[in-house]
Each structure stands twice: as C-alpha cells, then as structure tokens.
Design an enzyme around this catalytic site. Structure first.
Site, mmCIF file in Angstrom:
data_model
loop_
_atom_site.group_PDB
_atom_site.id
_atom_site.type_symbol
_atom_site.label_atom_id
_atom_site.label_comp_id
_atom_site.label_asym_id
_atom_site.label_seq_id
_atom_site.Cartn_x
_atom_site.Cartn_y
_atom_site.Cartn_z
ATOM 1 N N GLU A 1 0.986 -1.291 -0.122
ATOM 2 C CA GLU A 1 -0.009 0.008 -0.031
ATOM 3 C C GLU A 1 0.768 1.349 -0.187
ATOM 4 O O GLU A 1 1.222 1.725 1.041
ATOM 5 C CB GLU A 1 -1.172 0.035 1.304
ATOM 6 C CG GLU A 1 -1.991 1.207 1.274
ATOM 7 C CD GLU A 1 -2.777 1.367 2.396
ATOM 8 O OE1 GLU A 1 -2.669 0.596 3.454
ATOM 9 O OE2 GLU A 1 -3.582 2.119 2.480
ATOM 10 N N LYS B 1 -2.617 -2.268 -3.113
ATOM 11 C CA LYS B 1 -3.602 -1.348 -2.450
ATOM 12 C C LYS B 1 -3.361 0.155 -2.705
ATOM 13 O O LYS B 1 -2.300 0.712 -2.302
ATOM 14 C CB LYS B 1 -3.765 -1.380 -0.574
ATOM 15 C CG LYS B 1 -4.872 -0.536 -0.085
ATOM 16 C CD LYS B 1 -5.194 -1.113 1.142
ATOM 17 C CE LYS B 1 -6.296 -0.109 1.777
ATOM 18 N NZ LYS B 1 -7.018 -0.634 2.819
#
Ligand code: 13P
Length: 368
Positions: A206, A248
C-alpha cells in the site's frame, strides 16, 4: 573483464528465480481477494488509529470497546460474506479476541474462526507504523516493521491468516513525494512483500498518496506514477511473485484544499496512473477510502470500473475496495447510540453498495 579478471555480475533479478514454496496458493488467494463482486473490509486500525475513530463517536479506547466493535462487524446477521472476500485485522483481533456479544450465535468463538466459517479470508496488518525520514522538509515518512517479520508472519499463517498489509504514505506538495521518500518506502515495501510470500501470505502493498494538501489532480497523478514505477522496480529486484500480490491503491484525486474532482475525472486519472505502471500479472488492485465519505468512495470506485469496462485492455486487474472508514464510519455512530442491529445493517449495506461499485453497477443508493 574487470580488473580482477572475473565476468561482470549478472543482476540477481534477471537470474532464474528460486522456486517459491507457496506460489500456487498465493496466486489463488490473490485472485480470491478480487473475486467478482467482492472486496475487503479494512478493520486493521492500530490501537492508536482506532482511538481517533472511537473518541470521534464518544467511546473510550478500551480493549473491551475495540473487541465489541469488531465483534458486531464480524457477527452481523446480514450476509456480508456475499460482498466481502476478506478482512484485514489488527494483531489483537487475529490472535486474541473472541465473540462475546449477548445474543451472538458465535459467542465464545474466536474472530478468526468466525471469519473462516463465513468463507471470509482473514488477513493482518504487519507494519509498525510510520516515522519521520530524517532531514526531509516538508517532513516525509518511512514505515517500520521488518525486524522479526518472517517469524511473525509464520505465526499469523499458523493462526489462519492468508494475507498481510503494509502501508506507506506520501504527501503531495511542490517538492514531494521526494525521490528519497519514494526509494526508501518502495525498498521496504518490496522487502516486506518478499518475506510475506516466503511465509505463504499474500502481501498487500500500500503506497498511499495522501489527499491532504493544495494540489491538482494532474499533480496527484504524477505522484502516483512516480511511486508505482519505483515500487514495481523494487518488487522485481526482490523477486516478488507478482501473481501472488495485491496492490492497495489510493484513488487519484485533487488535494482537499482544491475541492472535489468529479467521479468521472477520478476514474479516468486513476486508470491512467495504474495503466502506465502496474504489470498485468498483478491479479487484484484494491482501493482505500482515504477519508472520503462512504457515498463518495463508492461512487469513485464505480466510476473507476466504468472506465475499465469501456476499455478492458487498459485495466486487466480486478479493481475493488479495501475500505476502512467508508464501510465503518456511519455504522460506528449507530453503535455509539446503542443500536447494535442498526450498526450491523449499516455496514452490510455499505459492503453491498461497494460490491456493486466493484462491478460498475452502483446506482447511487448510499445516502450522502
Ligand atoms: P480507509 O479506507 O479508511 O482509508 O482505510 C483503509 C486502510 O486500510 C488504510 O491503510
């Protein structure tokens, strides 16, 4: 020939890969996370982050309150498993807590067992949060947590987790994200991802580009492209198997000081940034909600999928949600008023609408 008479070094990452023990399982899990119409509930707020959420609705940050909140999410009667493939948890949720709600049919069962029984994959946040990168101005951060990570991951796998998450953050300004921050964070993300795969856990990498600030959508797009380009170089360097990985992503938006982009603008800019940088081998991309309201986050996701549907070759990955605040915010307010059933209905409704948006089929039902 070098001065020592040896052949030039071949970069490690172009050598044949060593076999990866869990490759098939990792690929299956990465596909399952992005199965059609499904996405993730991000319920992995650290004890410090959930303090803000709990205090925001007038609740104290006690272990009992953290357990009760997650208890009502996981034991909801509404069939969230139809919309949610997995839940990202925090360590105490995965390793320690069980259901204790009075009329829960799951009373006494561990949260991890409940999720598995419902066909939902348990995952866990494994980073240890951000620290300031020395001598950056404006201040930027790097993320900690690599020490002892393999052993932790092996314990989480043993307990039933099948994926992990590691979050880095980038601020956008005239001079950021800097090359220093992008290189440092991408290196840590790649090393984390390699370790997670070694333990059989799909890494969710992420690199969040934060929306706070005064910048336009074009500048956000540049920041995303810069961060993702270096990330995928580092993932290759560390021999991460892209078929067993999930990205992500943040949605490409303008800074919060410049108002709001339309869903159409966000859809187009987000697909543009991803199509320039993310290899097609990655099965699944999930989006965070980043502080946008539930209805905005869901509309943006819907628009991203509409752009994908208009030209699937530009976007070969599953594009779905991994929302924290957008799924939990309104429900948490209902719980704070004492209405557990209403809180459960509200979160499952948002999961249903997010599921529709992950297929480009959302019709604007979520109240704004
Ligand atoms: P939000 O959807 O609230 O941004 O949280 C998702 C998340 O897990 C950020 O790391």
């Amino acid at each position: 020939m070098s001065s020592h008479g040896t052949a030039p070094l071949t970069p490690q990452h172009v050598m044949p890969n060593q076999p990866l023990k869990y490759a098939a399982e990792l690929h299956k899990t990465a596909l399952a996370i992005g199965a059609s119409g499904k996405g993730l509930l991000a319920a992995d707020e650290s004890t410090g982050s959930i303090k803000k959420r709990l205090e925001g609705v007038g609740k104290e940050n006690t272990e009992d309150n953290r357990r009760e909140w997650r208890d009502l999410l996981f034991t909801a009667e509404g069939k969230y498993e139809d919309y949610v493939s997995g839940v990202i948890t925090f360590e105490e949720t995965l390793m320690k807590h069980d259901s204790q709600l009075q009329d829960s049919k799951y009373k006494g069962q561990s949260f991890v067992e409940i999720l598995k029984k419902r066909g939902v994959i348990p995952g866990i946040k494994v980073d240890k949060g951000t620290v300031v990168l020395p001598r950056t101005a404006p201040e930027e951060t790097s993320t900690q947590g690599l020490d002892g990570l393999l052993e932790r991951c092996q314990q989480y796998y043993e307990r039933g987790a099948r994926f992990t998450k590691w979050r880095t953050t980038y601020t956008v300004s005239e001079s950021t994200p800097s090359t220093q921050a992008i290189e440092a964070n991408a290196e840590a993300l790649a090393r984390y991802a390699a370790i997670s795969q070694q333990a059989g856990l799909v890494p969710i990498v992420e690199p969040e580009v934060l929306m706070a600030g005064d910048f336009n959508i074009q500048r956000s797009m540049e920041a995303h492209i810069a961060a993702y380009s270096v990330l995928f170089q580092k993932l290759a360097l560390h021999k991460v198997d892209l078929a067993g990985l999930v990205l992500k992503a943040s949605m490409v938006v303008c800074g919060d000081k410049q108002g709001k982009a339309t869903p159409e603008e966000v859809g187009e800019a987000t697909i543009h940034a991803l199509s320039k940088t993310v290899p097609p081998l990655v099965p699944t991309i999930v989006f965070l909600s980043g502080g946008f309201s539930d209805s905005e986050s869901i509309s943006y996701l819907n628009s991203i999928n509409k752009v994908k549907q208009a030209n699937p070759n530009r976007a070969p990955w599953a594009l779905t949600f991994s929302f924290g605040r957008a799924l939990q915010g309104v429900a948490m307010k209902a719980w704070a008023k004492g209405d557990i059933k209403d809180a459960q209905t509200k979160w499952v409704d948002r999961a249903k609408w997010s599921s529709a948006a992950s297929q480009g089929k959302y019709n604007g039902e979520c109240p704004s």
